[in-house]
Design a protein around this motif. Sequence first.
Motif, PDB file in Angstrom:
ATOM      1  N   LEU A 141      33.348  -3.143  24.516  1.00 51.01           N
ATOM      2  CA  LEU A 141      32.813  -2.768  26.578  1.00 51.01           C
ATOM      3  C   LEU A 141      34.124  -2.709  27.187  1.00 51.01           C
ATOM      4  CD1 LEU A 141      29.942  -3.304  27.399  1.00 51.01           C
ATOM      5  CD2 LEU A 141      30.395  -5.685  28.376  1.00 51.01           C
ATOM      6  N   PHE A 159      23.814   0.999  14.999  1.00 52.80           N
ATOM      7  CA  PHE A 159      22.938   1.089  15.628  1.00 52.80           C
ATOM      8  C   PHE A 159      22.063   2.103  15.711  1.00 52.80           C
ATOM      9  CE2 PHE A 159      25.257  -2.318  18.261  1.00 52.80           C
ATOM     10  CZ  PHE A 159      25.008  -3.439  18.331  1.00 52.80           C
ATOM     11  N   ALA A 304      26.617  -9.502  24.962  1.00 54.80           N
ATOM     12  CA  ALA A 304      26.170  -7.969  25.057  1.00 54.80           C
ATOM     13  C   ALA A 304      24.424  -8.487  25.042  1.00 54.80           C
ATOM     14  CB  ALA A 304      26.982  -6.588  24.893  1.00 54.80           C
ATOM     15  N   PRO A 367      19.335  -6.421  34.336  1.00 59.91           N
ATOM     16  CA  PRO A 367      19.939  -7.897  33.911  1.00 59.91           C
ATOM     17  C   PRO A 367      22.340  -7.556  34.060  1.00 59.91           C
ATOM     18  CG  PRO A 367      18.629  -6.856  31.774  1.00 59.91           C
ATOM     19  CD  PRO A 367      18.040  -5.458  32.698  1.00 59.91           C
TER      20      PRO A 367
HETATM   21  C1  HEM Z   1      17.875  -4.965  28.171  1.00 66.05           C
HETATM   22  C2  HEM Z   1      19.437  -5.570  27.385  1.00 66.05           C
HETATM   23  C3  HEM Z   1      20.461  -4.565  28.091  1.00 66.05           C
HETATM   24  C4  HEM Z   1      21.024  -4.207  28.738  1.00 66.05           C
HETATM   25  C5  HEM Z   1      20.052  -3.842  30.893  1.00 66.05           C
HETATM   26  C6  HEM Z   1      22.519  -3.841  28.592  1.00 66.05           C
HETATM   27  C7  HEM Z   1      22.747  -2.940  29.727  1.00 66.05           C
HETATM   28  C8  HEM Z   1      24.261  -2.538  29.547  1.00 66.05           C
HETATM   29  C9  HEM Z   1      25.340  -1.902  30.517  1.00 66.05           C
HETATM   30  C10 HEM Z   1      24.845  -1.585  31.686  1.00 66.05           C
HETATM   31  C11 HEM Z   1      26.312  -1.516  29.873  1.00 66.05           C
HETATM   32  C12 HEM Z   1      26.988  -0.377  30.519  1.00 66.05           C
HETATM   33  C13 HEM Z   1      28.533  -1.550  30.729  1.00 66.05           C
HETATM   34  C14 HEM Z   1      29.648  -1.382  31.479  1.00 66.05           C
HETATM   35  O1  HEM Z   1      29.996   0.144  31.630  1.00 66.05           O
HETATM   36  O2  HEM Z   1      30.068  -2.249  31.998  1.00 66.05           O
HETATM   37  C15 HEM Z   1      26.105  -1.831  28.574  1.00 66.05           C
HETATM   38  C16 HEM Z   1      27.323  -1.424  27.461  1.00 66.05           C
HETATM   39  C17 HEM Z   1      26.842  -1.917  26.252  1.00 66.05           C
HETATM   40  N1  HEM Z   1      26.170  -2.793  25.371  1.00 66.05           N
HETATM   41 FE1  HEM Z   1      24.357  -2.934  26.400  1.00 66.05          FE
HETATM   42  N2  HEM Z   1      22.715  -3.714  27.549  1.00 66.05           N
HETATM   43  C18 HEM Z   1      21.587  -3.904  27.154  1.00 66.05           C
HETATM   44  C19 HEM Z   1      21.612  -4.823  25.238  1.00 66.05           C
HETATM   45  C20 HEM Z   1      22.270  -4.499  24.393  1.00 66.05           C
HETATM   46  C21 HEM Z   1      22.128  -5.082  23.630  1.00 66.05           C
HETATM   47  C22 HEM Z   1      21.409  -5.403  22.366  1.00 66.05           C
HETATM   48  C23 HEM Z   1      23.452  -5.079  22.954  1.00 66.05           C
HETATM   49  C24 HEM Z   1      24.146  -5.284  21.081  1.00 66.05           C
HETATM   50  C25 HEM Z   1      23.059  -5.602  20.457  1.00 66.05           C
HETATM   51  C26 HEM Z   1      23.985  -4.545  23.257  1.00 66.05           C
HETATM   52  C27 HEM Z   1      25.872  -3.742  23.284  1.00 66.05           C
HETATM   53  C28 HEM Z   1      26.566  -3.182  24.181  1.00 66.05           C
HETATM   54  C29 HEM Z   1      27.904  -2.678  23.811  1.00 66.05           C
HETATM   55  C30 HEM Z   1      29.008  -2.824  22.822  1.00 66.05           C
HETATM   56  C31 HEM Z   1      27.877  -2.349  25.185  1.00 66.05           C
HETATM   57  C32 HEM Z   1      29.556  -1.017  25.465  1.00 66.05           C
HETATM   58  C33 HEM Z   1      29.578   0.379  24.762  1.00 66.05           C
HETATM   59  C34 HEM Z   1      30.722   0.438  25.171  1.00 66.05           C
HETATM   60  O3  HEM Z   1      31.603   0.666  26.598  1.00 66.05           O
HETATM   61  O4  HEM Z   1      30.741   1.584  24.431  1.00 66.05           O
HETATM   62  N3  HEM Z   1      23.352  -4.296  24.871  1.00 66.05           N
HETATM   63  N4  HEM Z   1      24.616  -2.642  28.462  1.00 66.05           N
END
Ligand code: HEM
Length: 863
Positions: A141, A159, A304, A367
Amino acid sequence: METWGKVVITIVIALTLRWGWKVLNWAWLKPKKLEKWLRDEGYKGNSYNPLLMGDMKELSAMVNDARSKPLPITHDITSSILPFDHHIITKYGKKSFLWLGPNPRMYIWDLDLIKEILSKPDEFQKPHPEPFRDSIIGGLLVTEGHKWIKHRRIINPAFHLHNLKIMFPAICSSCDDMVRKWEQLTATNGSAEVDVWPYIDNLAGDVISRTAFGSSYEEGKKIFGIQKEQINLLFQMLLILFLPGKSAEGCHRQEEESDQDGPEGGSEDLLGILLESNSKEIKENGVGMSMDDVIEECKLFYVAGSETTSNLIVWTMVCLSLHQEWQTRARREILQVFGTGKIDFEGLKNLKILTMILNEVLRLYPPVVLVVRATTKDTKLGNMMIPAGVYLTLPIIHIHHDREIWGEDAAEFKPERFSEGVSNATKGNGAAFFPFTSGPRVCIGQNFAMAEAKAAIATILQRFSCEISPSYKHSPFPVFTLPPQFGAHLILSKKSFLRMGTNPRMYIWDLDLIKEILSKPNEFQKPHPEPFQDSIVGGLLSSEGHKWIKHRKIINPAFHLHNLKIMFPAICSSCDDMVRKWEQLTATTGSAEVDVWPYIDNLAGDVISRTAFGSCYEEGKKIFGIQKEQINLLFQMLLILFLPGRRFIPTTTNKKFNKNRKELRSVLKGIIDKRKKAIKTGSEGSSEDLLGILLESNSKEIEENGVGMSMDDVIEECKLFYVAGSETTSNLIVWTMVCLSLHQEWQTKLDEKSSKFSVPKTRFRRSKEPQDFNDDTERAEFKPERFSEGVLNATKGKGAGFFPFTSGPRVCIGQNFAMAEAKAAIATILQRFSCEISPSYKHSPFPVLTLPPQSHLILRKIS
Ligand code: HEM
């Protein structure tokens, strides 16, 4: 020595000046320079004030104030949950900025610019350092550049959909565990008030523990606890967080603690897949992730992956509690796809309604309410050249609630806007819906989260209904994500289902829903196949769609009032015949104990034989006998009835049943052929009974529209007349006699009025039938007076609460026929007899297809 002293003093002064310059630049010169740039670009905001840490003091006060009280229950939450942003935007407009310490944050509302920012992660990086975030998460992240590319490549396989499929049973186990706890809570009363938030919060942690660490699940759960405490500690430090060198003793101590929990375990969980992918990377490219990197990624999975998804699940439950119609639609779909059985990964794609609902919840309660990017050098964005050090806020929640994009109903919960997909919902501007952001850094766990949310909601709705409890406090409050600060107090009620074969049956008690179901026969069809009913009745009762419309049109004339009038003498003849038999039974002593049921049962069959088949009355009566036998045979086959291919199982009963079926067809075909001929030759009375009118109406339909009913169709309708028209009406007549025997005062009233009485109508109320007569609850009492001012009055304005003939387009076609027959029968009986309960009477309403009794009554001749 002196020289040394001078040198030292010079160095100290130089360092102090350098440090002072740096501080001056950090705290004053640079912010002022950026402020000037922002204002030159037309952006507005408060003047930078270093003593107040920019806007931090005001922001912090507003946030704390907002946090202290619940909100009104509305989805229009942006102004309350981000009060300071709201204050700035209201004061300065959309082209505005605020100060987080010495860093200005400008809002980006333009969707093209947002897309551009998200598509260029190298140019628009996440702000570094970002004290709040960095104290909690590292890993993918927050990494940038080459490191991010490498890590994303290594983590990606974890994933992939096929791995998600492997992990899915673990997700479902966690959902089952949670729902089992709720089942215990509701075991005694069938419902309970439950704050569902801690359970859902725990569920998401549980899911990540199982899917990320598989066999090391228990240790995984420990990390979850520590991570949660970290976030709370950070909130207590909000004011000092943006100072350079802030101390977070508590945090560090716990960071170390959570660092101690090293990863281990197989290769079917996230960690296993990640480690495998890492080894592959090292083999192929020489370098992969270090142990520290892996630890950071694991910590990130927690924050996350669990906080976000639990937000989505809990707000979905709140929204479904507030919008019961969507809860019903979602449950209907879930039961259609999975029944009450196991949720499987393949079935998820068929949950269209639930996907619409989840999207709407993600829109209203994203969220991640906003994401921030920053420039590290002069960077072009649209027409602007943004200097280094400007933070860009992409206000997800504001854009999701923007009336200009979503329309005036933007703050309303309307999942239907997603019925044709996201692009349609956003009127072609897909970028306006970005709960997972977009571009190369789009959330890697998006599919995981959606699968988990669907599994959780499906498991919950299979077993429970939920509604808002009076103690519910609406408190979406952004911490790291958007949890309900004061929990989510809902009333959970266990859903009861009856299993018929492999199909669950849910009970619908809500009168509005019942009315809705009955008014939409195309959407809520009768179950097909329905082995019990299909084996006995076909015709109008079980046809659907166009066929039903055509048949109903053809049959309708047979039940017109003026035809009923023509048939009425035949009805009265049957009543007279029956009463004549009773007169013989009571001839000697003036009274006799009689089981009236077989007579009344026979009466109704007799009436149908006469009114349906007129001249072919005797053959008609034969059909009646066979149909009755078929029902009894079916009861003997109840156990095998729901087996596929039951017809071909060679049991004696089955053989008899099939033989009867053939005989029925042949008798009816004979009657119909005969009648067709009679109509052709214009024989008298050939079209004055139900069959005649139906055949005539059918010919007319064929003449006018080319197609009507086939011979088989007509046979089915005739069979239906028997079951639908005789069993039901005989039930009404016999229970009226039983009730009048029990309630002599009403019998007398009818007696007095002799011919101009009205039949009490309380038979088929939705209330429970008393098995003994001590049930003194009002609803279980025989009180025909409740109908004295009509049905609407009896049901206290809820007409839909009384529907013995159902309602809507498929309302019983024979309603008038049945009422006329029952009135004629009771009038004929009471003209000649009084009745009372015999000592050998056994109260036994037992539903077969209808509700027949064993009814020994004492009949007394009225002198
Ligand atoms: C409703 C559920 C979820 C929402 C709304 C959500 C939303 C987001 C958002 C908005 C980002 C971008 C953040 C940014 O750019 O600053 C993000 C990145 C990420 N999320 Fe999710 N997320 C959810 C569930 C999950 C789950 C279940 C996982 C892992 C088990 C996960 C893992 C990650 C990771 C690793 C990133 C970083 C990706 C990167 O920067 O390449 N998220 N998420």
